[in-house]
Motif scaffolding. Sequence first.
Motif, PDB file in Angstrom:
ATOM      1  N   VAL A  93       0.835  -1.198   0.000  1.00 13.11           N
ATOM      2  CA  VAL A  93       0.000   0.000   0.000  1.00 13.11           C
ATOM      3  C   VAL A  93       0.873   1.253   0.000  1.00 13.11           C
ATOM      4  O   VAL A  93       0.590   2.230  -0.709  1.00 13.11           O
ATOM      5  N   LEU A  94       1.951   1.238   0.786  1.00 10.02           N
ATOM      6  CA  LEU A  94       2.825   2.405   0.889  1.00 10.02           C
ATOM      7  C   LEU A  94       4.148   2.220   0.160  1.00 10.02           C
ATOM      8  O   LEU A  94       4.794   3.218  -0.185  1.00 10.02           O
ATOM      9  N   TYR A  95       4.551   0.984  -0.049  1.00  9.92           N
ATOM     10  CA  TYR A  95       5.870   0.721  -0.620  1.00  9.92           C
ATOM     11  C   TYR A  95       5.701   0.006  -1.959  1.00  9.92           C
ATOM     12  O   TYR A  95       5.591  -1.230  -2.007  1.00  9.92           O
ATOM     13  N   PRO A  96       5.668   0.759  -3.043  1.00  7.56           N
ATOM     14  CA  PRO A  96       5.394   0.142  -4.351  1.00  7.56           C
ATOM     15  C   PRO A  96       6.467  -0.815  -4.818  1.00  7.56           C
ATOM     16  O   PRO A  96       6.225  -1.624  -5.724  1.00  7.56           O
ATOM     17  N   TRP A  97       7.646  -0.766  -4.214  1.00  7.16           N
ATOM     18  CA  TRP A  97       8.722  -1.663  -4.625  1.00  7.16           C
ATOM     19  C   TRP A  97       8.533  -3.077  -4.082  1.00  7.16           C
ATOM     20  O   TRP A  97       9.188  -4.016  -4.538  1.00  7.16           O
ATOM     21  N   ALA A  98       7.669  -3.232  -3.080  1.00  3.23           N
ATOM     22  CA  ALA A  98       7.511  -4.546  -2.445  1.00  3.23           C
ATOM     23  C   ALA A  98       6.987  -5.558  -3.452  1.00  3.23           C
ATOM     24  O   ALA A  98       6.019  -5.304  -4.171  1.00  3.23           O
ATOM     25  N   ASP A  99       7.631  -6.697  -3.505  1.00  6.55           N
ATOM     26  CA  ASP A  99       7.231  -7.818  -4.357  1.00  6.55           C
ATOM     27  C   ASP A  99       7.389  -7.551  -5.846  1.00  6.55           C
ATOM     28  O   ASP A  99       6.790  -8.257  -6.674  1.00  6.55           O
ATOM     29  N   GLU A 100       8.181  -6.532  -6.206  1.00 10.60           N
ATOM     30  CA  GLU A 100       8.520  -6.408  -7.620  1.00 10.60           C
ATOM     31  C   GLU A 100       9.409  -7.587  -8.024  1.00 10.60           C
ATOM     32  O   GLU A 100      10.203  -8.076  -7.236  1.00 10.60           O
ATOM     33  N   GLU A 168      13.561   5.810  -5.601  1.00 12.23           N
ATOM     34  CA  GLU A 168      14.696   6.343  -6.355  1.00 12.23           C
ATOM     35  C   GLU A 168      15.664   7.141  -5.495  1.00 12.23           C
ATOM     36  O   GLU A 168      16.775   7.436  -5.919  1.00 12.23           O
ATOM     37  N   PHE A 169      15.246   7.504  -4.286  1.00 13.50           N
ATOM     38  CA  PHE A 169      16.082   8.361  -3.439  1.00 13.50           C
ATOM     39  C   PHE A 169      16.978   7.513  -2.537  1.00 13.50           C
ATOM     40  O   PHE A 169      16.523   6.554  -1.925  1.00 13.50           O
ATOM     41  N   HIS A 170      18.242   7.895  -2.469  1.00 12.80           N
ATOM     42  CA  HIS A 170      19.203   7.171  -1.633  1.00 12.80           C
ATOM     43  C   HIS A 170      20.066   8.187  -0.881  1.00 12.80           C
ATOM     44  O   HIS A 170      20.497   9.198  -1.442  1.00 12.80           O
ATOM     45  N   SER A 171      20.335   7.900   0.380  1.00  9.78           N
ATOM     46  CA  SER A 171      21.200   8.761   1.187  1.00  9.78           C
ATOM     47  C   SER A 171      21.825   7.927   2.284  1.00  9.78           C
ATOM     48  O   SER A 171      21.116   7.317   3.094  1.00  9.78           O
ATOM     49  N   PHE A 226      22.656  19.590   2.130  1.00 12.05           N
ATOM     50  CA  PHE A 226      23.774  20.129   1.351  1.00 12.05           C
ATOM     51  C   PHE A 226      24.338  19.086   0.386  1.00 12.05           C
ATOM     52  O   PHE A 226      24.576  19.375  -0.793  1.00 12.05           O
ATOM     53  N   ILE A 227      24.544  17.875   0.869  1.00  9.04           N
ATOM     54  CA  ILE A 227      25.121  16.835   0.013  1.00  9.04           C
ATOM     55  C   ILE A 227      24.156  16.446  -1.099  1.00  9.04           C
ATOM     56  O   ILE A 227      24.555  16.233  -2.248  1.00  9.04           O
ATOM     57  N   SER A 228      22.855  16.361  -0.775  1.00  7.74           N
ATOM     58  CA  SER A 228      21.873  16.000  -1.794  1.00  7.74           C
ATOM     59  C   SER A 228      21.842  17.027  -2.922  1.00  7.74           C
ATOM     60  O   SER A 228      21.733  16.672  -4.104  1.00  7.74           O
ATOM     61  N   TRP A 229      21.930  18.300  -2.584  1.00  6.56           N
ATOM     62  CA  TRP A 229      21.901  19.337  -3.611  1.00  6.56           C
ATOM     63  C   TRP A 229      23.245  19.467  -4.318  1.00  6.56           C
ATOM     64  O   TRP A 229      23.305  19.688  -5.535  1.00  6.56           O
ATOM     65  N   SER A 230      24.349  19.357  -3.570  1.00  5.09           N
ATOM     66  CA  SER A 230      25.663  19.585  -4.186  1.00  5.09           C
ATOM     67  C   SER A 230      26.022  18.493  -5.185  1.00  5.09           C
ATOM     68  O   SER A 230      26.756  18.733  -6.150  1.00  5.09           O
ATOM     69  N   THR A 231      25.521  17.270  -4.970  1.00  2.00           N
ATOM     70  CA  THR A 231      25.796  16.197  -5.929  1.00  2.00           C
ATOM     71  C   THR A 231      25.000  16.372  -7.216  1.00  2.00           C
ATOM     72  O   THR A 231      25.345  15.769  -8.239  1.00  2.00           O
ATOM     73  N   ASP A 232      23.932  17.177  -7.144  1.00  2.00           N
ATOM     74  CA  ASP A 232      23.127  17.508  -8.332  1.00  2.00           C
ATOM     75  C   ASP A 232      22.581  16.259  -9.024  1.00  2.00           C
ATOM     76  O   ASP A 232      22.508  16.183 -10.244  1.00  2.00           O
ATOM     77  N   LEU A 233      22.195  15.264  -8.200  1.00  2.00           N
ATOM     78  CA  LEU A 233      21.567  14.061  -8.748  1.00  2.00           C
ATOM     79  C   LEU A 233      20.056  14.236  -8.698  1.00  2.00           C
ATOM     80  O   LEU A 233      19.508  14.689  -7.687  1.00  2.00           O
ATOM     81  N   ALA A 234      19.393  13.867  -9.766  1.00  2.73           N
ATOM     82  CA  ALA A 234      17.964  14.150  -9.911  1.00  2.73           C
ATOM     83  C   ALA A 234      17.103  13.595  -8.767  1.00  2.73           C
ATOM     84  O   ALA A 234      16.227  14.304  -8.267  1.00  2.73           O
ATOM     85  N   PRO A 235      17.294  12.342  -8.304  1.00  2.00           N
ATOM     86  CA  PRO A 235      16.414  11.833  -7.234  1.00  2.00           C
ATOM     87  C   PRO A 235      16.483  12.674  -5.963  1.00  2.00           C
ATOM     88  O   PRO A 235      15.453  12.951  -5.348  1.00  2.00           O
TER      89      PRO A 235
END
Length: 334
Positions: A93-100, A168-171, A226-235
């Motif tokens: 319901v909340l995690y669309p990746w489950a059971d892919e 798609e987001f990773h940190s 800061f790291i999320s923006w400075s890496t300039d990765l779309a996710p």
Amino acid sequence: MTARRYFPAVCGLLLCGAVLAYAAVEPAVALGGWLAAFAFWSGLPIAALILLAMMRLIPGVWRQGLAPGAEAALPLLTLAALALLPLLIAPRVLYPWADEVMAGFRGWYLSSWPFRLRGVLFFALAGLLAWGLMRRPPAVPMAILTLILVVPFQDMMATDWLMSLDPEFHSSGFGLYILSIQMVTALAVLISLRVMADKTAPTGVLAGIWLTALLLWAYLAFMHYFISWSTDLAPGVRWYQRRGEGAWAVVEYTVAVLGLLPLFLLFFPPIRRSRLALARMAPFVLLGKVLETAWLVLPDLPRDQGPAAVAGVLALLGMGLLSWVGLRWREVRA
């Protein structure tokens, strides 16, 4: 306990029951709000467990100020584990990746049953370690084992429950950022209750610990941004863009004010020594952490953030009342 003491528990159960009943109609909306409330209140016993393990290893008067409250908060791990169950029943319901359909270890790890198993094992392990820390005399090896196991396991759970809402987001720093929120939340509850109940509480020391936790939170929150923006990765950019649009932009600035203003005030010795100032500051810090948790969870829901926020408020109040009853029950028994 008298009937009056049961009343908050009954209200809490009714509020939580209303949200779960609504989940039968709009599961994504209700469970999204439920997750936000669970993420906030589960942080209290989790952080209390880590703080108690640190108290078993680090001497000082801070033990006198925080240990009773931390010990009283540990039984709330049971409440947190029960609150997790609705999220484990239907994870897709909340995690669309489950059971892919994916091959190899990744496919197994990102399926429903390992997801459920990790959540169950986390609270089983936390409960076992909490039981070991409460033994007399306190066991130093158990405290060391708690810190070694719970902190990285908590990082894994933060990834499972919160970060994976956006596949798609990773940190790599997300888990520590969540832990800093949990620490600030737990200290706000434990310190305010302690200074109001005990005029001899070491307010200066407790305020210094709270200041340290707020500084750590500010550092991790900023570096995460800061790291999320400075890496300039779309996710990462999209993750913050969703949280900087419309009403969420107001929430974002409110969270910053409610976290940084108390941090600034705690630099002044008269405020650190004032029981009344610490007690009055706690509700504002807690409000900031509630909004921050909603800011983390709700923008990643596919739709209906408004009704999800209402469901989250109801679940938050319900879990809060049950947590309050749990803390008071332990106090009465002591």
